[in-house]
Scaffold this motif. Structure first.
Motif, PDB file in Angstrom:
ATOM      1  N   THR A 124      -2.117   0.669  -4.896  1.00 26.28           N
ATOM      2  CA  THR A 124      -2.092  -0.481  -3.997  1.00 26.28           C
ATOM      3  C   THR A 124      -2.125  -1.761  -4.817  1.00 26.28           C
ATOM      4  OG1 THR A 124      -3.209   0.679  -2.188  1.00 26.28           O
ATOM      5  CG2 THR A 124      -3.367  -1.713  -2.188  1.00 26.28           C
ATOM      6  N   GLU A 129       0.813  -1.214   0.000  1.00 27.15           N
ATOM      7  CA  GLU A 129       0.000   0.000   0.000  1.00 27.15           C
ATOM      8  C   GLU A 129       0.850   1.268   0.000  1.00 27.15           C
ATOM      9  OE1 GLU A 129      -3.535  -1.682   2.831  1.00 27.15           O
ATOM     10  OE2 GLU A 129      -1.599  -1.231   3.764  1.00 27.15           O
ATOM     11  N   GLY A 130       0.412   2.248  -0.786  1.00 25.91           N
ATOM     12  CA  GLY A 130       0.959   3.588  -0.684  1.00 25.91           C
ATOM     13  C   GLY A 130       2.262   3.825  -1.417  1.00 25.91           C
ATOM     14  N   GLY A 131       2.753   2.850  -2.169  1.00 24.53           N
ATOM     15  CA  GLY A 131       4.019   3.022  -2.866  1.00 24.53           C
ATOM     16  C   GLY A 131       3.849   3.572  -4.269  1.00 24.53           C
ATOM     17  N   LYS A 170      -4.717   5.409   9.710  1.00 22.83           N
ATOM     18  CA  LYS A 170      -4.951   6.841   9.729  1.00 22.83           C
ATOM     19  C   LYS A 170      -6.217   7.171  10.528  1.00 22.83           C
ATOM     20  CE  LYS A 170      -2.527   8.050   5.467  1.00 22.83           C
ATOM     21  NZ  LYS A 170      -2.674   8.528   4.060  1.00 22.83           N
ATOM     22  N   GLU A 197       1.290   6.175  -7.738  1.00 22.00           N
ATOM     23  CA  GLU A 197       0.967   5.625  -6.419  1.00 22.00           C
ATOM     24  C   GLU A 197      -0.280   4.751  -6.520  1.00 22.00           C
ATOM     25  OE1 GLU A 197      -0.240   7.272  -2.003  1.00 22.00           O
ATOM     26  OE2 GLU A 197       1.358   8.298  -3.126  1.00 22.00           O
ATOM     27  N   ASP A 252       3.424  -1.353   4.296  1.00 21.80           N
ATOM     28  CA  ASP A 252       3.366   0.085   4.066  1.00 21.80           C
ATOM     29  C   ASP A 252       4.535   0.470   3.170  1.00 21.80           C
ATOM     30  OD1 ASP A 252       3.307   2.810   4.114  1.00 21.80           O
ATOM     31  OD2 ASP A 252       3.672   3.010   6.277  1.00 21.80           O
ATOM     32  N   ARG A 254       7.415  -1.816   8.595  1.00 20.87           N
ATOM     33  CA  ARG A 254       6.671  -1.702   7.341  1.00 20.87           C
ATOM     34  C   ARG A 254       5.559  -2.752   7.257  1.00 20.87           C
ATOM     35  NH1 ARG A 254       7.548   2.768   3.924  1.00 20.87           N
ATOM     36  NH2 ARG A 254       9.691   3.462   4.243  1.00 20.87           N
ATOM     37  N   GLY A 295       4.819   3.415   1.688  1.00 16.01           N
ATOM     38  CA  GLY A 295       4.867   4.864   1.577  1.00 16.01           C
ATOM     39  C   GLY A 295       6.289   5.377   1.401  1.00 16.01           C
ATOM     40  N   GLY A 296       6.498   6.215   0.390  1.00 17.28           N
ATOM     41  CA  GLY A 296       7.814   6.770   0.115  1.00 17.28           C
ATOM     42  C   GLY A 296       8.740   5.854  -0.657  1.00 17.28           C
ATOM     43  N   VAL A 314      -3.454   1.058   5.483  1.00 13.31           N
ATOM     44  CA  VAL A 314      -2.972   2.409   5.743  1.00 13.31           C
ATOM     45  C   VAL A 314      -4.145   3.293   6.147  1.00 13.31           C
ATOM     46  CG1 VAL A 314      -1.920   4.445   4.694  1.00 13.31           C
ATOM     47  CG2 VAL A 314      -1.014   2.163   4.188  1.00 13.31           C
TER      48      VAL A 314
END
Length: 397
Positions: A21, A7-9, A392, A19, A44, A382, A46-47, A388
């Motif tokens: 999933t 997720e989120g990559g 949140k 970006e 995760d 991760r 992300g980034g 995700v």
């Protein structure tokens, strides 16, 4: 069937990076861009960049695990397990162990080729990377022909390459350092090695017919073939006429151009890109990439090289990262006839690499998924148990 979400990559989807999933079930990617509201395990990303796993058509770095010093042998199962960890840790999820069966005794002998093939076949289930057998046949090793034909017909060979190092071997006899390395590898005395070379050289008149028989057997078995170190367009054309559609490390631009004009796959070494040139003084791989004369990069003798090479090509402005990554993922998959991998898409094998590209020339592998299994993870935080979006929501509350 287990589920896993990434997720989120920033995922490489076709020629674009965006970006999204990925949803994985069993061994496959089953959906791209799915809803994040789920309770299945997730990573995760992300980034991070989310990229197809690397398909390595030619890697012989495992030989250093088998014989780290001349005459110092380690068990093949130990060598394969260590090589598997190295490959996966560098983002390689499909690895072809390029095994040379030469007329030499020692590391590249018949016994070693047999033992390695048997070990790969037996150990595949416990190895993280999809591990395959790339047989590099020294064309003067005519005594091996009938056994290799049997292996081909039995489906035991995944890629088959024609090598001819006879001229370079003879030339090396006059170069003390190269000669010493070759002799040490065989375990022979200098005198015995000289006698062996002299005996093998006399087989030259039988080599073309042997190549033809082996190529016919490979075609009948639908095994993709490579020719190694093609020296001229004429050599490439001769191999192409026998169904050898992959030119591996052509030694000059003229030969690479002939291969490209015929739509052959052209393989160069990723270490060549990383180091800025060939250690042999031959063709510079990054120049070949820039001219459209390279379609595949392989680890050759160094497993970290494909990852580093793709990012260097992007950092140097030779290719966008999406195109550079294809040289080590979708293109080698096509060359090997593997239609189930090399890209991130629903229905394909879930071979996925998560990369921290904060330092563009020094990408760092964070996680690797091979055939749907998380096989490498450097940041435990991760791995999450909820989406995700759910995290949140909890944080907001």
């Amino acid at each position: 069937m287990t589920e896993l979400f990434i997720e989120g990559g920033r995922a490489l989807l076709g020629h674009e990076i965006s970006e999204t999933t990925l949803r994985i079930a069993g061994r496959e990617i089953v959906a791209v861009g799915t809803d994040n509201s789920h309770s299945s395990p997730g990573i995760d990303a992300g980034g991070l960049l989310v990229l197809p796993g690397i398909v390595d058509l030619h890697g012989d770095a495992f030989e250093r695990q088998m014989m780290p010093r001349p005459g110092v042998d380690f068990p093949i199962d130990v060598a394969l397990i260590d090589s598997d960890r190295q490959a996966v840790g560098n983002g390689i999820t499909t690895v072809y162990h390029a095994t040379t069966w030469s007329w030499e005794p020692g590391l590249r002998s018949a016994d070693n080729a047999r033992c390695l093939l048997e070990a790969i076949e037996q150990m595949r289930p416990q190895l993280a990377a999809d591990t395959r057998f790339h047989l590099r046949h020294e064309t003067y090793n005519i005594d091996a022909e009938s056994e290799i034909i049997d292996w081909l017909s039995e489906g035991r060979v995944d890629l088959f390459a024609f090598n001819d190092h006879m001229d370079s071997t003879v030339a090396s006899l006059a170069k003390p350092l190269k000669r010493s390395r070759m002799v040490e590898r065989t375990g022979l005395t200098n005198e015995a090695f000289d006698r062996l070379v002299q005996s093998v050289v006399t087989r030259g008149h039988d080599v073309p017919a042997s190549i033809a028989r082996l190529a016919q057997a490979a075609r009948a078995a639908d095994v993709r073939m490579l020719s190694h170190d093609d020296e001229s367009p004429a050599m490439r054309q001769a191999y192409r006429a026998q169904g050898v559609a992959i030119a591996e490390f052509p030694v000059n631009e003229e030969t690479a151009r002939d291969a490209a004009a015929a739509s052959d796959f052209i393989v160069f070494g990723a270490p060549n890109v990383v180091r800025g040139g060939s250690h042999t003084g031959w063709t510079k791989a990054s120049d070949m990439v820039a001219k459209g004369l390279c379609s595949v990069l392989a680890s050759d003798y160094y497993y970290p090289a494909p990852l580093l090479a793709a990012f260097r090509l992007a950092a140097d402005g030779v290719l966008p990262l999406a195109a550079a990554w294809q040289l080590i993922s979708s293109a080698p998959a096509r060359a090997a006839g593997l239609a189930d991998r090399g890209m991130l898409a629903a229905g394909l094998r879930a071979d996925i690499v998560l990369v921290d590209d904060t330092a563009p020339r020094r990408p760092r592998i964070v996680a690797v998924v091979a055939a749907g299994r998380l096989v490498h993870l450097t940041e435990a935080n991760r791995l999450v148990r909820s989406s995700v979006a759910s995290r949140k929501a909890v944080a907001a509350a």
